[in-house]
Design a protein around this motif. Structure first.
Motif, PDB file in Angstrom:
ATOM      1  N   UNK A  50      10.089 -16.667  -2.400  1.00  0.00           N
ATOM      2  CA  UNK A  50      11.098 -15.777  -1.828  1.00  0.00           C
ATOM      3  C   UNK A  50      11.405 -14.630  -2.789  1.00  0.00           C
ATOM      4  N   UNK A  51      11.281 -13.404  -2.286  1.00  0.00           N
ATOM      5  CA  UNK A  51      11.625 -12.219  -3.088  1.00  0.00           C
ATOM      6  C   UNK A  51      13.097 -11.861  -2.905  1.00  0.00           C
ATOM      7  N   UNK A  52      13.519 -11.721  -1.661  1.00  0.00           N
ATOM      8  CA  UNK A  52      14.919 -11.450  -1.356  1.00  0.00           C
ATOM      9  C   UNK A  52      15.161 -11.732   0.115  1.00  0.00           C
ATOM     10  N   UNK A  53      16.423 -11.766   0.518  1.00  0.00           N
ATOM     11  CA  UNK A  53      16.713 -12.037   1.919  1.00  0.00           C
ATOM     12  C   UNK A  53      18.043 -11.418   2.321  1.00  0.00           C
ATOM     13  N   UNK A  54      18.154 -11.171   3.632  1.00  0.00           N
ATOM     14  CA  UNK A  54      19.418 -10.757   4.230  1.00  0.00           C
ATOM     15  C   UNK A  54      19.886 -11.920   5.102  1.00  0.00           C
ATOM     16  N   UNK A  55      20.922 -11.693   5.877  1.00  0.00           N
ATOM     17  CA  UNK A  55      21.380 -12.754   6.765  1.00  0.00           C
ATOM     18  C   UNK A  55      20.373 -12.994   7.882  1.00  0.00           C
ATOM     19  N   UNK A  56      19.575 -11.966   8.206  1.00  0.00           N
ATOM     20  CA  UNK A  56      18.686 -12.052   9.370  1.00  0.00           C
ATOM     21  C   UNK A  56      17.218 -12.256   9.030  1.00  0.00           C
ATOM     22  N   UNK A  57      16.791 -11.868   7.822  1.00  0.00           N
ATOM     23  CA  UNK A  57      15.367 -12.000   7.512  1.00  0.00           C
ATOM     24  C   UNK A  57      15.152 -12.249   6.033  1.00  0.00           C
ATOM     25  N   UNK A  58      13.959 -12.735   5.756  1.00  0.00           N
ATOM     26  CA  UNK A  58      13.594 -13.144   4.399  1.00  0.00           C
ATOM     27  C   UNK A  58      12.249 -12.518   4.051  1.00  0.00           C
ATOM     28  N   UNK A  59      12.111 -12.059   2.818  1.00  0.00           N
ATOM     29  CA  UNK A  59      10.877 -11.407   2.390  1.00  0.00           C
ATOM     30  C   UNK A  59      10.104 -12.278   1.409  1.00  0.00           C
ATOM     31  N   UNK A  60       8.847 -12.529   1.750  1.00  0.00           N
ATOM     32  CA  UNK A  60       7.882 -13.110   0.828  1.00  0.00           C
ATOM     33  C   UNK A  60       6.990 -11.965   0.349  1.00  0.00           C
ATOM     34  N   UNK A  61       6.178 -12.165  -0.665  1.00  0.00           N
ATOM     35  CA  UNK A  61       5.327 -11.068  -1.142  1.00  0.00           C
ATOM     36  C   UNK A  61       4.452 -10.464  -0.049  1.00  0.00           C
ATOM     37  N   UNK A  62       4.020 -11.297   0.911  1.00  0.00           N
ATOM     38  CA  UNK A  62       3.050 -10.818   1.899  1.00  0.00           C
ATOM     39  C   UNK A  62       3.610 -10.586   3.294  1.00  0.00           C
ATOM     40  N   UNK A  63       4.878 -11.018   3.559  1.00  0.00           N
ATOM     41  CA  UNK A  63       5.370 -10.927   4.920  1.00  0.00           C
ATOM     42  C   UNK A  63       6.893 -11.054   4.935  1.00  0.00           C
ATOM     43  N   UNK A  64       7.513 -10.514   6.004  1.00  0.00           N
ATOM     44  CA  UNK A  64       8.928 -10.737   6.264  1.00  0.00           C
ATOM     45  C   UNK A  64       9.057 -11.702   7.429  1.00  0.00           C
ATOM     46  N   UNK A  65       9.978 -12.660   7.308  1.00  0.00           N
ATOM     47  CA  UNK A  65      10.165 -13.677   8.338  1.00  0.00           C
ATOM     48  C   UNK A  65      11.615 -13.688   8.796  1.00  0.00           C
ATOM     49  N   UNK A  66      11.845 -13.993  10.080  1.00  0.00           N
ATOM     50  CA  UNK A  66      13.234 -14.058  10.585  1.00  0.00           C
ATOM     51  C   UNK A  66      13.940 -15.319  10.106  1.00  0.00           C
ATOM     52  N   UNK A  67      15.253 -15.238   9.972  1.00  0.00           N
ATOM     53  CA  UNK A  67      16.083 -16.395   9.650  1.00  0.00           C
ATOM     54  C   UNK A  67      16.881 -16.759  10.899  1.00  0.00           C
ATOM     55  N   UNK A  68      16.709 -17.976  11.382  1.00  0.00           N
ATOM     56  CA  UNK A  68      17.454 -18.416  12.556  1.00  0.00           C
ATOM     57  C   UNK A  68      18.931 -18.570  12.237  1.00  0.00           C
ATOM     58  N   UNK A  69      19.773 -18.298  13.206  1.00  0.00           N
ATOM     59  CA  UNK A  69      21.227 -18.345  12.975  1.00  0.00           C
ATOM     60  C   UNK A  69      21.688 -19.695  12.444  1.00  0.00           C
ATOM     61  N   UNK A  70      21.100 -20.779  12.981  1.00  0.00           N
ATOM     62  CA  UNK A  70      21.552 -22.104  12.547  1.00  0.00           C
ATOM     63  C   UNK A  70      21.018 -22.481  11.181  1.00  0.00           C
TER      64      UNK A  70
END
Length: 241
Positions: free
Chosen positions: A200-220
């Motif tokens: 994990x590089x960094x994240x917001x409430x809605x998404x997370x960044x890995x070196x190669x991709x951004x992924x969504x974070x589910x509300x739960x």
């Protein structure tokens, strides 16, 4: 260690009574209550459940048959007023078989058994540095440090490895993968994604960044990210913004 459980009983009074009794156990976390097994199948596909407290005689389906139909059942404690299913219950590897009305002593003993089983399982997982999965009909050894993230696709998962553009495909689901992976290294962030905390590089409430991709974070799963913020790898970039 929290024991994540669900309760299934067609009788509302029995269901509420069991819930009240379980609330006195700090290690028990009740995720959901159900009145029929048919409502549980999809829930198990999308949630990590350690234990099911399960009635047996229910109108739509016997609890014993429900367990037989599950591909990868969690730990089971049967709660029933009928003793004649006891042998069948233990043939299904149930942790315990509790006759109603359930005494506090029997409930305590059953939960202690579950805790002992989970402690042993966690110890075995933590000591491993790899998992073994079937890829193209062959057993394949994958070192944990090589895994970047895992994507669930109904009855299959894609395992994305570091520095490998094409993911490995294996027949499983995310709940099954969660059981294989040590929670200290991996984190469920969505109904469809598990990530390697160290990537994990960094994240917001809605998404997370890995070196190669951004992924969504589910509300739960936002709560999981808050836990990662305090217990995950120490880095000024690993914060929820």
């Amino acid at each position: 260690m929290k024991i994540k459980c669900i309760l299934i009983d067609d009788e509302p009074f029995a269901l509420n009574l069991l819930e009240d009794d379980l609330l006195s156990f700090d290690q028990i976390e009740i995720l959901q209550k159900f009145h029929a097994p048919v409502d549980v199948v999809d829930y198990l596909k999308n949630h990590s459940v350690d234990l099911i407290f399960l009635d047996i005689q229910m109108p739509e389906q016997l609890g014993t048959q429900f367990v037989r139909d599950l591909e990868d059942p969690p730990l089971i404690i049967f709660t029933t007023a009928y003793h004649q299913y006891a042998v069948e219950g233990f043939e299904l590897n149930a942790v315990d078989y509790l006759l109603k009305p359930i005494s506090k002593e029997r409930l305590t003993a059953a939960i202690r058994k579950v805790a002992d089983i989970m402690t042993l399982r966690n110890k075995q997982v933590v000591e491993k540095d790899h998992i073994v999965v079937h890829v193209e009909y062959k057993k394949t050894k994958i070192f944990l440090q090589e895994i970047s993230y895992i994507e669930g696709l109904k009855d299959y998962v894609k395992i994305y490895l570091v520095d490998r553009p094409v993911p490995l495909l294996t027949r499983s689901n995310l709940r099954g993968m969660e059981k294989l992976l040590p929670t200290g290294n991996f984190l469920r962030i969505h109904n469809s994604f598990i990530v390697n905390k160290n990537r994990i590089k960094h994240c917001t409430v809605a998404k997370l960044a890995l070196p190669e991709v951004e992924l969504p974070i589910g509300k739960k799963y936002v709560k999981n990210m808050e836990q990662f913020q305090t217990k995950g790898p120490a880095s000024k970039d690993n914060s929820i913004r």
